[in-house]
Each structure stands twice: as C-alpha cells, then as structure tokens.
Write a protein that holds these residues in place. Sequence first.
Motif, PDB file in Angstrom:
ATOM      1  N   ARG A  75      12.817   5.916  12.978  1.00  0.00           N
ATOM      2  CA  ARG A  75      12.774   7.132  13.792  1.00  0.00           C
ATOM      3  C   ARG A  75      14.044   7.197  14.617  1.00  0.00           C
ATOM      4  O   ARG A  75      14.575   6.160  15.028  1.00  0.00           O
ATOM      5  N   PHE A  81      -4.169  12.303  11.020  1.00  0.00           N
ATOM      6  CA  PHE A  81      -4.782  11.616   9.876  1.00  0.00           C
ATOM      7  C   PHE A  81      -5.986  10.785  10.245  1.00  0.00           C
ATOM      8  O   PHE A  81      -6.551  10.087   9.399  1.00  0.00           O
ATOM      9  N   THR A  82      -6.406  10.806  11.522  1.00  0.00           N
ATOM     10  CA  THR A  82      -7.642  10.106  11.901  1.00  0.00           C
ATOM     11  C   THR A  82      -8.477  11.011  12.808  1.00  0.00           C
ATOM     12  O   THR A  82      -7.947  11.824  13.557  1.00  0.00           O
ATOM     13  N   GLY A 142      -1.931   2.470  17.161  1.00  0.00           N
ATOM     14  CA  GLY A 142      -2.694   3.699  17.015  1.00  0.00           C
ATOM     15  C   GLY A 142      -3.736   3.478  15.936  1.00  0.00           C
ATOM     16  O   GLY A 142      -3.524   2.694  15.002  1.00  0.00           O
ATOM     17  N   SER A 143      -4.897   4.163  16.083  1.00  0.00           N
ATOM     18  CA  SER A 143      -5.971   3.885  15.123  1.00  0.00           C
ATOM     19  C   SER A 143      -6.970   5.030  15.091  1.00  0.00           C
ATOM     20  O   SER A 143      -6.858   5.983  15.850  1.00  0.00           O
ATOM     21  N   GLY A 144      -7.951   4.891  14.239  1.00  0.00           N
ATOM     22  CA  GLY A 144      -9.021   5.880  14.188  1.00  0.00           C
ATOM     23  C   GLY A 144      -9.753   5.832  12.868  1.00  0.00           C
ATOM     24  O   GLY A 144      -9.471   4.989  12.011  1.00  0.00           O
ATOM     25  N   GLN A 201       6.089  -1.914  11.390  1.00  0.00           N
ATOM     26  CA  GLN A 201       4.666  -1.685  11.616  1.00  0.00           C
ATOM     27  C   GLN A 201       3.846  -2.480  10.611  1.00  0.00           C
ATOM     28  O   GLN A 201       4.349  -2.881   9.565  1.00  0.00           O
ATOM     29  N   HIS A 252       6.452   6.010   9.472  1.00  0.00           N
ATOM     30  CA  HIS A 252       5.340   5.089   9.745  1.00  0.00           C
ATOM     31  C   HIS A 252       4.896   4.465   8.425  1.00  0.00           C
ATOM     32  O   HIS A 252       5.362   4.871   7.351  1.00  0.00           O
ATOM     33  N   ALA A 301      -8.408   3.198  10.005  1.00  0.00           N
ATOM     34  CA  ALA A 301      -7.012   2.834   9.761  1.00  0.00           C
ATOM     35  C   ALA A 301      -6.375   2.527  11.107  1.00  0.00           C
ATOM     36  O   ALA A 301      -6.845   2.999  12.154  1.00  0.00           O
ATOM     37  N   PHE A 302      -5.350   1.688  11.074  1.00  0.00           N
ATOM     38  CA  PHE A 302      -4.592   1.449  12.313  1.00  0.00           C
ATOM     39  C   PHE A 302      -3.134   1.185  11.958  1.00  0.00           C
ATOM     40  O   PHE A 302      -2.817   0.816  10.821  1.00  0.00           O
ATOM     41  N   GLY A 303      -2.266   1.418  12.919  1.00  0.00           N
ATOM     42  CA  GLY A 303      -0.844   1.117  12.749  1.00  0.00           C
ATOM     43  C   GLY A 303      -0.360   0.321  13.948  1.00  0.00           C
ATOM     44  O   GLY A 303      -0.352   0.804  15.074  1.00  0.00           O
ATOM     45  N   SER A 331       1.885   4.610   7.359  1.00  0.00           N
ATOM     46  CA  SER A 331       0.670   5.305   6.904  1.00  0.00           C
ATOM     47  C   SER A 331       0.738   5.834   5.469  1.00  0.00           C
ATOM     48  O   SER A 331      -0.314   5.889   4.801  1.00  0.00           O
ATOM     49  N   GLU A 339       0.336  -1.480   8.777  1.00  0.00           N
ATOM     50  CA  GLU A 339      -0.740  -0.522   8.610  1.00  0.00           C
ATOM     51  C   GLU A 339      -1.988  -1.305   8.211  1.00  0.00           C
ATOM     52  O   GLU A 339      -1.895  -2.297   7.490  1.00  0.00           O
ATOM     53  N   PHE A 352      -4.302  11.738  16.275  1.00  0.00           N
ATOM     54  CA  PHE A 352      -3.416  11.663  15.116  1.00  0.00           C
ATOM     55  C   PHE A 352      -3.977  12.620  14.082  1.00  0.00           C
ATOM     56  O   PHE A 352      -5.212  12.714  13.949  1.00  0.00           O
ATOM     57  N   GLN A 388      -1.250   3.982   2.986  1.00  0.00           N
ATOM     58  CA  GLN A 388      -2.697   4.265   2.859  1.00  0.00           C
ATOM     59  C   GLN A 388      -2.938   5.101   1.607  1.00  0.00           C
ATOM     60  O   GLN A 388      -3.808   4.796   0.791  1.00  0.00           O
TER      61      GLN A 388
HETATM   62  N1  PHE Z   1       0.959   6.101  11.951  1.00  0.00           N
HETATM   63  C1  PHE Z   1       0.705   6.093  13.364  1.00  0.00           C
HETATM   64  C2  PHE Z   1       2.052   5.922  14.086  1.00  0.00           C
HETATM   65  O1  PHE Z   1       2.987   5.503  13.516  1.00  0.00           O
HETATM   66  C3  PHE Z   1      -0.214   4.967  13.738  1.00  0.00           C
HETATM   67  C4  PHE Z   1      -1.570   5.107  13.161  1.00  0.00           C
HETATM   68  C5  PHE Z   1      -1.862   4.519  11.947  1.00  0.00           C
HETATM   69  C6  PHE Z   1      -2.572   5.821  13.807  1.00  0.00           C
HETATM   70  C7  PHE Z   1      -3.138   4.633  11.391  1.00  0.00           C
HETATM   71  C8  PHE Z   1      -3.819   5.946  13.291  1.00  0.00           C
HETATM   72  C9  PHE Z   1      -4.093   5.353  12.085  1.00  0.00           C
HETATM   73  O2  PHE Z   1       2.118   6.192  15.247  1.00  0.00           O
END
Ligand code: PHE
Length: 342
Positions: free
Chosen positions: A196, A252-253, A283-285, A209, A170, A306-308, A172, A211, A250, A175
């Motif tokens: 992946r 990380f969030t 995905g986010s948080g 992605q 990802h 953060a979001f992806g 992330s 980020e 997640f 970040q």
């Molecule tokens: N890294 C997560 C993924 O690849 C997405 C994500 C990013 C979620 C940042 C929350 C915050 O699925």
Amino acid sequence: LKERYLGGIAEAGDEAALEELRVAALGKKGEISLKMRELGQMDPAVRQAAGQALNRLKDEIDAALRAKKAALGDAALDERLKAEWLDVTLPGRPRRQGTVHPISQVTEEVTAIFADMGFAVAEGPQIESDWYNFDALNIPPEHPSRQEMDTFYMARAEGDNRPPHVLRTHTSPVQIRSMQTHGAPIRIIAPGRVYRMDMDQTHTPMFHQVEGLAIDRDISMANLKWVLEEFCRAFFEVEGVELRFRASHFPFTEPSAEVDIRCSWAGGSLKIGEGDDWMEILGSGMVHPKVLAAAGVDPDEWQGFAFGLGIDRLAMLKYGIPDLRAFFESDLRWLRHYGFAA
Ligand code: PHE
C-alpha cells in the motif's frame, strides 16, 4: 665438448638456463646435432666409432639435463614449502553467519501455531487481478475502500486488453483462490507480502499479513475468538493476553471486528497483557455470503470466519521495536542490536 656441457649443466641455476644448454647441444642446430649430420661425409671406418661416441655423448648430456631438471624442481618445491607453511594447530578465524530475518522468523512461528490448530498454508500471487483483490471480495469498482487502500496499479500499455492488475493490498484474495481450488470445508492460513502507498513509523509500502480462513457448516464468531486468543497466548507466550473485539466494517465480512491487544509501552519497554494501551493487530469477521458465492461456495450450506493479521505489527510487539521501517532497511548494525544477526 662433453666437459663444457656437463659443467654448464651442473652450474645452471634455473630451468631457463638448462633449456638454453639443451638447445645449444641437442637442438636442431645444436652442436651435437650438427656433428651427427657430419657423420654422413665421413669415412665408413671412422664413422662407426665416431657415431657411437656421439650417441653416448648425446645420452649423457640428455641424462644430465634430466637429472638437473629434477633437482631444480625439488629445490623449487622445498622453497615453496618453506614459504607456504601452515600452522594447522592455530584456531580458526571466526566468521559471521547469516541469520533468519525477524519477519521470516515470526512468519514461521505464526504458521507453526496455526498448523497445530489444523490450518494448512496457502499462497497467492503478489501481482493480483483487481477482480481477486477487490470485486470477488465484495468491493465493487466505485467502492470507497478502493481509494482508502492506496493501491499500486500496474502500468498498462495502450491497447492492452488484459484486466487491470494491482500489487495486492491484502492477503484476502487468497481466500477466493483457495475456495475456488479446494471448495468447502476448508481451513487455511496464507502468509505473504502486501503493498500500500503508505509510509510512516508504523507503515511501510510493503508489509506482511497472514490471512486466516475457516469454512464449515456451523463455524461461528465464538470459534474465531477462541482461535485468535489461543494464537496470541502461544505467540506471545503470555497466559494473560487480553484481546478487545471492536465492531468494525469490511466489505468482505459481516459482522466484522477489529482486534486490539492489551499492552503497555511504559518505561520504553513493551509488555503484553498489562497496561492501558491497545494495539490493533488484525481485522476479522464472518465471511460475507457474497464472497462465498463469488468463490463458488454455496452460502446456504457453508459459513465461516476470516481474519487478516499484520505480521510486522506482531514482530514489533514481540521484540519491542518502535519503528517498523527499520525492518526493511537491512542495516546490519540494527539487526545485530536486536539480536537478529551475528
Ligand atoms: N483484509 C483486511 C485488511 O487488510 C483484513 C481482514 C481480513 C479483515 C479478513 C477481515 C477478514 O485490512
């Protein structure tokens, strides 16, 4: 002698014939050269007149050779000009032009929209240490999501003591790298390739992605919601976009949300903002305090979201493309069909 040579020169049809005549007359063992050499044995009284005559003859033959050579050259040029003429009034033949790949185009659009909202672009390596890809993001070694991610690990030689590396699963880890470099406050997006082990109609082993990360003193989930809705309105150019925030998890969030967009695939064509289908796009948080701490940012002072976002998913939705794999097959017929190539 003179007539023979001048006549021969006049009749010579090409440069090779001319050269033969030159050698026969003026070459080292040519007839005229030999006669010149014979002058030495002559009576001084005859020698002078004979010498002058020979020199004159030599000059004449020389001049004739040159003139004929020039004439032959002109003739050859005429021939070529006749054979190679070009009609400059003809219209040019059309040429196919290269075009921007849909994924690159969507990446640029996404970047531009977030730039308008004050996000700078950050980058990170695609081969990442497992610390950046996992540990720093609060995914310890035994965490189940390491398995779920279907990670590509880099092969390691016997005795290689470097930390394990992976193809990042990802964006992330960017970040962490950005916060390490710039600290807080910070507002960045990081577009790029991720990997992946996964392959079906909606998954390819390499995908893209973006980020997003915004850290400041009082950033909340409400800011996240506004930013994402604003982004979708601008990206899909649909006023009535509708997003669904689904509670998720997640490492990380905290809290975490997955976000779906309302759409309809009815009649084989895709519409955003209507219908009863929901497609997951990100995905986010709120960034986990442990993640801030791992990146050297004090979680008691700073917080943020953060979001992806899946770029390929966005491209599928925007252009109504049902099979993600086609993006990466480089089939020009397919690219042309969707208007991505000339
Ligand atoms: N890294 C997560 C993924 O690849 C997405 C994500 C990013 C979620 C940042 C929350 C915050 O699925």
